[in-house]
Design an enzyme around this catalytic site. Sequence first.
Site, PDB file in Angstrom:
ATOM      1  N   ASP A   1      -0.192 -16.065  31.056  1.00 15.40           N
ATOM      2  CA  ASP A   1      -1.660 -16.636  31.628  1.00 15.40           C
ATOM      3  C   ASP A   1      -1.450 -17.694  32.647  1.00 15.40           C
ATOM      4  O   ASP A   1      -0.888 -17.489  33.533  1.00 15.40           O
ATOM      5  CB  ASP A   1      -2.286 -17.382  30.367  1.00 15.40           C
ATOM      6  CG  ASP A   1      -3.559 -17.390  30.187  1.00 15.40           C
ATOM      7  OD1 ASP A   1      -4.381 -17.905  30.892  1.00 15.40           O
ATOM      8  OD2 ASP A   1      -4.181 -16.433  29.221  1.00 15.40           O
TER       9      ASP A   1
ATOM     10  N   HIS B   1      -6.907 -22.394  30.463  1.00 14.92           N
ATOM     11  CA  HIS B   1      -7.237 -20.925  29.588  1.00 14.92           C
ATOM     12  C   HIS B   1      -5.909 -20.525  28.855  1.00 14.92           C
ATOM     13  O   HIS B   1      -5.993 -20.305  27.622  1.00 14.92           O
ATOM     14  CB  HIS B   1      -7.319 -19.967  30.627  1.00 14.92           C
ATOM     15  CG  HIS B   1      -7.906 -18.723  30.067  1.00 14.92           C
ATOM     16  ND1 HIS B   1      -6.887 -17.687  29.695  1.00 14.92           N
ATOM     17  CD2 HIS B   1      -9.099 -18.156  29.743  1.00 14.92           C
ATOM     18  CE1 HIS B   1      -7.735 -16.436  29.334  1.00 14.92           C
ATOM     19  NE2 HIS B   1      -8.947 -16.807  29.165  1.00 14.92           N
TER      20      HIS B   1
ATOM     21  N   ASN C   1     -14.914  -8.778  29.788  1.00 15.31           N
ATOM     22  CA  ASN C   1     -16.550  -9.412  29.511  1.00 15.31           C
ATOM     23  C   ASN C   1     -17.339  -9.041  30.494  1.00 15.31           C
ATOM     24  O   ASN C   1     -18.268  -9.865  30.868  1.00 15.31           O
ATOM     25  CB  ASN C   1     -16.066 -10.884  29.731  1.00 15.31           C
ATOM     26  CG  ASN C   1     -15.272 -11.665  28.541  1.00 15.31           C
ATOM     27  OD1 ASN C   1     -15.081 -10.902  27.568  1.00 15.31           O
ATOM     28  ND2 ASN C   1     -14.621 -12.725  28.909  1.00 15.31           N
TER      29      ASN C   1
ATOM     30  N   SER D   1     -10.951 -12.948  25.475  1.00 12.06           N
ATOM     31  CA  SER D   1      -9.678 -13.505  25.603  1.00 12.06           C
ATOM     32  C   SER D   1      -9.167 -14.301  24.250  1.00 12.06           C
ATOM     33  O   SER D   1      -8.266 -14.259  23.954  1.00 12.06           O
ATOM     34  CB  SER D   1      -9.780 -14.970  26.839  1.00 12.06           C
ATOM     35  OG  SER D   1      -9.732 -14.326  27.928  1.00 12.06           O
TER      36      SER D   1
END
Length: 443
Positions: A62, A97, A189, A251
């Site tokens: 990430d 994130h 998404n 996520s």
Amino acid sequence: MSFTRTLRAVGGVAAAGALLFTAAPTASADYIRDGQWALDAFNPQKVWKESTGKNVTVAVIDSGVNGDHVDLKGNVLPGKSFAGDGGTADHETGDDHGTAMAALIAGHGHGPNRADGIMGLAPDAKILPIKTREIGGDNGIDGPIRYAVDHGAKVINMSFAGSSLNDLEKSAVSYALKKDVLLVAGSGNNGTNKPLYPAAAPGVLAVGAVAKDGKVLGLSNYGPHIRLIAPGEKIYSAGTSLKYRQASGTSDATAYVSAAAALVRSKFPDLTAGQVANRLTKTAITPDGKTGIKSPDPKYGYGVIRPYRALSENIPAGSKNGPLTMPKDSEPSAGAGADAPGNEAQGSASEEKSGLSPIMVIGIGVGVIVVLGIVIGVIVANKKRRNGPPPGGTGFGGPGGGAGVPPQQQFGAYPQSGGPGAYPQSGGPGAYPPAPPTQPPGH
């Protein structure tokens, strides 16, 4: 309808006791912990009596992780940055994130009895942070995946998406599969069925998101590759510049599935990655109250994860790869077995080397025997013509009869199930109503 309400089966018949989630709220004075509705819905106190994720390392590929966060400190390994800045990936101060994903997996809270802050679903798991700038290209995920595998990760969380994987990245995915590492990625998404990667790649456990009302999140991408769904609406988690954040998207759902996988790998260390996925899919429940379905739905796969059931139910280990569809260049024995939901049986290593399945070998043998039988029959018939009774006598099958030929064997390869689907990153922050509080485990 809420996660904590009884669901109704198709046709209006009550599914007695069928719950997407159960909840056992306890007192907490912290609004962040109280706001973790998804964790509370998993009934974590029962889950943690079975497993807390101990001795399992989860790699988070990430944006890097803030390992100094009060709710993560001590659970984050140094890791590595592939983003061009060098060094470790455990001191992220910018993008939050990766920190959020790590906290949903292995956050341990803080304060008296660790009752405050973010509690992850697998609070005793270790996070291996791996920072990458983007998927694809020179800063792709091939290096991060290989690093994760080589540094002990048993689960790899990938809460990101791209339009494709290059050859190096495909090779890295195969490398992880051969090393028995479970790859978990979000479906995306965009709310479409456009396939995005790595979720749509063969061998990856693809995850969609479900809302608090029990319905699949509208922005959650879908497709035939989806295997599981998990909470992804208005999820509180840890941050970097801000101590906490709230977001919606696949996520967060992916992080919860990775955490559930860590719980299972901790309690059942001898299970393969595919067998871990099998436990998760066999115990998942669909929004309409079904469980143990035979093939995944494009929207919700096999259903919402139920970690407690995955840990406590008596479930046969099943085939090596469970519900995962393997890429062609993975291990020869990497095809899902006939008992795996949504997959057909595949050949073993010895079969692949020879290019012939056992059925084909048997069929060829039968064919040889039949041919020999016909040849011998012809020779005997000729001999009888020379030495036996005159034509017109009663032979095999009666007058005018001849030797019967067995039905022709049919041969063919079993097709693999699954296929490409879709997915991107989690959404931004938003408001949401408080949920019943959750008590952390006795750390």
